[in-house]
Scaffold this motif. Sequence first.
Motif, PDB file in Angstrom:
ATOM      1  N   THR A  26      46.930  51.644  37.624  1.00  0.00           N
ATOM      2  CA  THR A  26      46.273  50.922  36.534  1.00  0.00           C
ATOM      3  C   THR A  26      45.190  49.989  37.072  1.00  0.00           C
ATOM      4  O   THR A  26      44.990  49.886  38.280  1.00  0.00           O
ATOM      5  N   ASP A  27      44.520  49.312  36.158  1.00  0.00           N
ATOM      6  CA  ASP A  27      43.543  48.272  36.522  1.00  0.00           C
ATOM      7  C   ASP A  27      44.101  46.914  36.127  1.00  0.00           C
ATOM      8  O   ASP A  27      43.408  46.091  35.519  1.00  0.00           O
ATOM      9  N   HIS A  56      40.355  38.197  36.309  1.00  0.00           N
ATOM     10  CA  HIS A  56      39.776  39.341  35.604  1.00  0.00           C
ATOM     11  C   HIS A  56      38.262  39.191  35.508  1.00  0.00           C
ATOM     12  O   HIS A  56      37.505  40.176  35.605  1.00  0.00           O
ATOM     13  N   LEU A  65      45.419  43.725  31.500  1.00  0.00           N
ATOM     14  CA  LEU A  65      44.991  45.092  31.794  1.00  0.00           C
ATOM     15  C   LEU A  65      44.335  45.695  30.556  1.00  0.00           C
ATOM     16  O   LEU A  65      44.468  45.161  29.451  1.00  0.00           O
ATOM     17  N   THR A  87      38.301  45.831  40.538  1.00  0.00           N
ATOM     18  CA  THR A  87      38.864  47.055  39.967  1.00  0.00           C
ATOM     19  C   THR A  87      40.169  47.410  40.674  1.00  0.00           C
ATOM     20  O   THR A  87      40.455  46.917  41.764  1.00  0.00           O
ATOM     21  N   GLY A  88      40.929  48.305  40.046  1.00  0.00           N
ATOM     22  CA  GLY A  88      42.223  48.693  40.592  1.00  0.00           C
ATOM     23  C   GLY A  88      43.251  47.605  40.339  1.00  0.00           C
ATOM     24  O   GLY A  88      43.044  46.691  39.543  1.00  0.00           O
TER      25      GLY A  88
END
Length: 393
Positions: free
Chosen positions: A264-265, A288, A210, A293-294
Amino acid sequence: MPRRSVYRTTQEHPTGPPLDPAVVEVLRGELPDVADRAVTAIIEEVPSYKGALTGQMGTTIRNAVQLALGGFLTLASRSARGPMAPALEGAYQLGRGEARSGRSAEALLAAYRIGARVSWRDMSRAAVASGVDAAQLSRFAELVFAYIDELSASSVAGHSDELETSGRLRQRNLERLAHALLTSAAPEIVAAAAERAAWVAPDALTAIVLPESQASQALMALDSATLQPPDDLPGLPAGSAALLVPSTGSATSRRSMLHALRDTDAVIGPAMPWVDVPSSLERAVRCHALGLTGVVDTDAYLAELVLGADAVARAELRARVLAPLGDLRPSSAEKLTETLRSWLLHHGRRDAVAAELFVHPQTVRYRVGQLRELYGDRLDDPAFVRDAVVALA
């Protein structure tokens, strides 16, 4: 150890007439229930405290909340400011204990905010019911939040002091352990690092990637035994942090983790036996790279991860599958490519292909006829069908 000065007993506070003794006695009678509700709210809203306030520990903290509120009522019942040293000393020691337990200062401050909110809500309701007028209620509010500010500041000082000594050493040991786990160090090295960090191995670990800016927020929401490797971890995307979260490996545990990270992402790898956690981080890093997103659960993107595992090999496979279309005009090749893909994925169901491509079923029939002329018997060869599905998926 030398201890910094964390409080003064003569700090300025709102002054004015004391609360009516009869009101104070009513409020004092409410303290056990107020303390229970405050502790319950902390457990529900600060995940780091989940499971930490049960049994003897829960009793101890409830008693501490009652004593703190009782000390506040004693101060509120006096016209002059009384000494706060005992309450501040207790808050300071609470902060040190929370650091030793592995909970962050952010979690501690969140507990104070929630405790203050619940205490003020319940005690102000009782005060109004006892006939306290607006002026007294306003002073009461000032006293409550000034008192909580001093207690929380003293706790943060205790937390910081503890981290600078034994807590800081343990944090370094935990970072070394996380690094050893993620760099596939020899089992005896990992075991020695775990022993130095006083870390009890969980059933499984889940790697999370993250943004660095969200790491503190995530740590407050996750299990207090979560490990955070050093920032210089090889292979970690720039500007990202990694966390290793203990779990049971169950579906319930994963749902709880996803919920905790909802703002969060975070990219969440699979739950793996703790010795295999590098595989979890590797999958999280690869997912990743997809640019999602998210909150991203890698379990939901297995096909994309497989297809993207070797981009060069997939490009070569696609070129081989589409070779029979090489002599066509680009527009014709594009139409036949999308028809071939849809025809394979829909198992030759003409109406389904037509609906997906927004064309007439007769158009699909015509294009499939062209494909059969170009590919011949290969369209019925399981090996070719497999290759084509992978190449065009």
